[in-house]
Design an enzyme around this catalytic site. Structure first.
Site, PDB file in Angstrom:
ATOM      1  N   LYS A 119      55.636  31.594  35.914  1.00  0.00           N
ATOM      2  CA  LYS A 119      55.667  33.056  35.791  1.00  0.00           C
ATOM      3  C   LYS A 119      56.940  33.443  35.052  1.00  0.00           C
ATOM      4  O   LYS A 119      57.967  32.762  35.176  1.00  0.00           O
ATOM      5  CB  LYS A 119      55.687  33.697  37.193  1.00  0.00           C
ATOM      6  CG  LYS A 119      55.041  35.054  37.266  1.00  0.00           C
ATOM      7  CD  LYS A 119      53.532  34.974  37.381  1.00  0.00           C
ATOM      8  CE  LYS A 119      52.899  36.336  37.311  1.00  0.00           C
ATOM      9  NZ  LYS A 119      51.459  36.311  37.549  1.00  0.00           N
TER      10      LYS A 119
ATOM     11  N   GLY B  59      37.712  50.109  38.841  1.00  0.00           N
ATOM     12  CA  GLY B  59      38.482  49.938  37.609  1.00  0.00           C
ATOM     13  C   GLY B  59      37.870  48.868  36.725  1.00  0.00           C
ATOM     14  O   GLY B  59      36.648  48.662  36.711  1.00  0.00           O
TER      15      GLY B  59
ATOM     16  N   VAL C  43      37.635  45.659  36.812  1.00  0.00           N
ATOM     17  CA  VAL C  43      36.754  44.665  37.429  1.00  0.00           C
ATOM     18  C   VAL C  43      35.672  45.339  38.275  1.00  0.00           C
ATOM     19  O   VAL C  43      34.490  45.007  38.173  1.00  0.00           O
ATOM     20  CB  VAL C  43      37.552  43.668  38.305  1.00  0.00           C
ATOM     21  CG1 VAL C  43      36.621  42.587  38.849  1.00  0.00           C
ATOM     22  CG2 VAL C  43      38.691  43.030  37.520  1.00  0.00           C
TER      23      VAL C  43
ATOM     24  N   GLY D 149      37.154  50.653  44.695  1.00  0.00           N
ATOM     25  CA  GLY D 149      37.886  50.509  43.433  1.00  0.00           C
ATOM     26  C   GLY D 149      36.946  50.211  42.281  1.00  0.00           C
ATOM     27  O   GLY D 149      36.240  49.197  42.301  1.00  0.00           O
TER      28      GLY D 149
END
Ligand code: NAD
Length: 329
Positions: free
Chosen positions: A53, A155, A157, A153
């Protein structure tokens, strides 16, 4: 740049841009924690990558981005392929393009730069494969036809999940804090909507969290009226103890990072083979079904909750492949 484990392959994981860290040490800790998460995600998904990361401590809304991301690209290039970066919170595909000007070690690229483009539909597909594995465990059948699914949700996805579930004949109740998104789903698919604060109370087969993290907590566990929790949101358990509590309540939980790996499986497939191929990528994402089945096998074998079984599956793969790698090529 944090490199957590490279047993399976180069450390890979997105670049986060964020300015709310209390100190530099705080940012380093976050990078290490997130890199560790990527090690587990790739290992459990059967992908030959390690965990990494990158974090830029800075205002994610900063406008003069080209020099920042090109400089990061130079640093990544110096690592000579030990680390691949990608999009994450606070960074965009445009930022990845800047990084790509300085190094080839980038995933999540637009299609015109040889990347996979929008991966949300594949994250959605993988989530549905996980849901089918959960239905098989609970009902003895993969079929989603007639199953009631509550989606929180809508959004990138979530709205793809609704579309794909609709095609499979599921009955849907959907919610989003943005009422326009919920209305759009009703207009397109005729699905029912619920006020966002009431989605936990819907009587259903599957609760599908596709919004924020920490959605499985003391308050929601008292309310959920489902048999299965399976959604794409990251970090769904507020605390580890909720992973034990939900099993005690008789709920079947598809661990989040196994369930939502579809986009990243699809996106990184080209690193192994050299180009994006939709059918091959989709076939790999489809194996999330078997991955979830394996999680349940380990959970049953070791008498542990599924969230712990997911970690164990990842650790066992890393250990076994480390043994293989001891042999000369
Ligand atoms: P997004 O920002 O496009 O969508 C999130 C949606 O949730 C938005 O429409 C937002 O209005 C809604 N929302 C927020 N709070 C809500 C609430 N309390 N109740 C109902 N709706 C609420 O994000 P996304 O890319 O679709 O990702 C959704 C989740 O999946 C995130 O947790 C993300 O980390 C995870 N995830 C996404 C991908 C991917 O491919 N995009 C991959 C892995 C994991």
């Amino acid at each position: 740049i944090a490199l957590h484990d490279t047993t399976l392959g180069p450390a890979t994981g997105g670049c986060r841009m964020w300015d709310r860290y209390a100190s530099e040490l705080d940012a380093i800790e976050d990078a290490l924690r997130l890199a560790r998460g990527m090690t587990y995600k790739y290992a459990a998904a059967g992908v030959n990558l390690g965990g990494g990361k990158a974090i830029i401590i800075g205002d994610p809304k900063r406008t003069d981005r080209e020099p920042v991301f090109r400089l990061l690209g130079k640093f990544i290039n110096r690592l000579g392929g030990k680390y691949f970066t990608g999009e994450d919170v606070g960074t965009t595909l445009q930022d990845m393009e800047y990084i790509r000007m300085e190094t080839e070690y980038v995933v999540t690229l637009p299609t015109y730069l040889g990347g996979a483009g929008d991966i949300a539909p594949m994250t959605a597909f993988g989530t549905i494969r996980a849901m089918q594995a959960c239905c098989n465990r609970v009902y003895g059948s993969d079929s989603l036809e007639g199953r009631q699914v509550a989606v929180q949700g809508l959004g990138a996805v979530g709205h793809n999940i609704v579309g794909q579930l609709h095609e499979l004949g599921a009955r849907l109740v959907v919610a989003d804090i943005d009422p326009e998104k919920a209305d759009a789903m009703t207009a397109q698919y005729g699905v029912e909507t619920a006020p966002p604060e009431e989605i936990f109370d819907v009587d259903c087969d599957v609760f599908c969290p596709c919004a924020l993290g920490k959605v499985i907590n003391d308050a929601t566990l008292k309310r959920l009226r489902c048999k299965i929790i399976c959604g794409c949101a990251n970090n769904q358990l507020a605390e580890e103890r909720h992973g034990h509590m939900l099993e005690a309540q008789g709920l079947v939980y598809a661990p989040d990072y196994i369930t939502n790996a579809g986009g990243t499986i699809y996106d990184t497939d080209r690193l192994e083979v050299g180009n994006v191929n939709h059918d091959r990528g989709r076939a790999k994402v489809s194996r999330i079904y078997e991955n979830i089945q394996r999680v349940f096998e380990i959970a049953d074998r070791d008498r542990i909750p599924s969230y712990l079984a997911a970690d164990r599956m990842a650790e066992e793969r890393i250990q076994r492949i480390a043994e293989v790698k001891k042999y000369r090529d």
